[in-house]
Every structure is written in C-alpha cells, then in structure tokens.
Scaffold this active site. Structure first.
Site, mmCIF file in Angstrom:
data_model
loop_
_atom_site.group_PDB
_atom_site.id
_atom_site.type_symbol
_atom_site.label_atom_id
_atom_site.label_comp_id
_atom_site.label_asym_id
_atom_site.label_seq_id
_atom_site.Cartn_x
_atom_site.Cartn_y
_atom_site.Cartn_z
ATOM 1 N N ARG A 1 1.032 -1.552 0.300
ATOM 2 C CA ARG A 1 0.210 -0.435 -0.238
ATOM 3 C C ARG A 1 0.591 1.430 0.086
ATOM 4 N NH1 ARG A 1 -3.244 -2.334 4.520
ATOM 5 N NH2 ARG A 1 -3.030 -4.138 3.773
ATOM 6 N N GLU B 1 4.539 -11.554 13.788
ATOM 7 C CA GLU B 1 3.896 -11.657 15.212
ATOM 8 C C GLU B 1 4.525 -13.930 14.695
ATOM 9 O OE1 GLU B 1 -0.965 -12.077 16.923
ATOM 10 O OE2 GLU B 1 -0.319 -10.953 15.440
#
Length: 178
Positions: A67, A104
């Site tokens: 993005r 993560e």
C-alpha cells in the site's frame, strides 16, 4: 483550520471492518479514500505539504509493499523526486540488498535494488498504516544498510495501542491515530 477539515474528511472515509482478517482485529480500510477522488486528493495534498515543510531536502520517496505503492509514486511526482519500492523477497530483478524481520508468527524479508538509492541520499519511507512497527523498522534498517540518509517515515494511520513507533529511532509522522 483547512487541514483539520481535510483530515476529518479522510478520517470519515476510512472504513472499519471488525474481525478481519481474524477474530479480535478491527481492520482500518483505506480503500474508500481512494475511491473518493476529492478526499484522496486532500490526503495527498496533506502528505505533500508535510513532506515539503518537515522533510527538507528529501530526494527519494520509498514505498513499502504494497500500500505504500498507492501513495509513494504520486508524492514523488508532486515533489519532482524519485520513487523507490521496497518489495518482498524475490520480487525485484537485479542485485538487491535485503533485511529479514520478525512477524507475529514467523519472519519475512524486504528487498531493495542495490543501485536504486545512492549513499547519502535523503529518503522518507511511506506506508498506509503502522501497527506493530516491524515493517517500518525493517525498512529503516534496509535503508541504513545501503547508506541512505533516512529522514523518517510517513503513514496515514497509526494503531497507537500497538506501540509500533517504539521500535524505531527515526521520526515517524502519522496523520491519523486509532
């Protein structure tokens, strides 16, 4: 104040999707802004004005996959400077520099073409959102590896509860905080 109104228009256009991409996550969706040309222009104007006033001498806008690619080239064009993408591993031709960073659950890798930025060039890294700060820190690290002069980062949205900016020693400007 004009900027407040423009930023309010941007904020009003951002959608929130609960439990996406998994339960417990509230996804902030920037795409409605891009579908609204006047609001998208207001956002780009705010970002351009910030870069002009706070990032003196910036020579390259660096956009993070994917993005950051929506804003970076337009901002670079507005400033009459170059745009350089940072991509995921294996997406760029030629010789690349890379940095591996922790996610993560696992790790990922960013790459930049070795000859895309000269040592000492002033760069600003652009993305749509900063959450945990891992990708922004990896981008800063990658730019330091190629000896770019990193002026900082610019994001539209920051998820402040995740404390992403704590991972970096560079300034990061977020336009909207959630």
């Amino acid at each position: 104040m004009a900027e407040d109104r423009r930023l309010q228009n941007v904020k009003a256009s951002i959608a929130a999707h609960p439990d996406f991409p998994k339960p417990g996550i509230l996804f902030r969706d920037i795409f409605p802004v891009l579908r609204n040309p006047p609001v998208f222009k207001q956002l780009l104007d705010i970002m351009t004005e910030y870069l002009q006033s706070q990032c003196t001498g910036v020579e390259i806008i660096v956009g993070l996959e994917s993005r950051g690619f929506l804003f970076g080239p337009i901002l670079a064009q507005n400033l009459n400077i170059g745009f350089v993408p940072i991509r995921k591993k294996g997406k760029l031709p030629g010789l690349t520099e890379k940095v591996t960073y922790q996610l993560e659950y696992g790790e990922d890798c960013f790459e930049v073409q070795q000859d895309s930025i000269k040592p000492g060039q002033k760069v600003v890294i652009v993305d749509d959102l900063m959450a945990t700060g891992g990708t922004m820190k990896a981008a800063f690290d990658l730019m330091e590896t190629i000896k770019a002069d990193v002026l900082g980062g610019l994001v539209v949205i920051e998820l402040v509860d995740l404390k992403g900016r704590d991972k970096s020693n560079k300034p990061i400007k977020s336009l909207l905080e959630y």
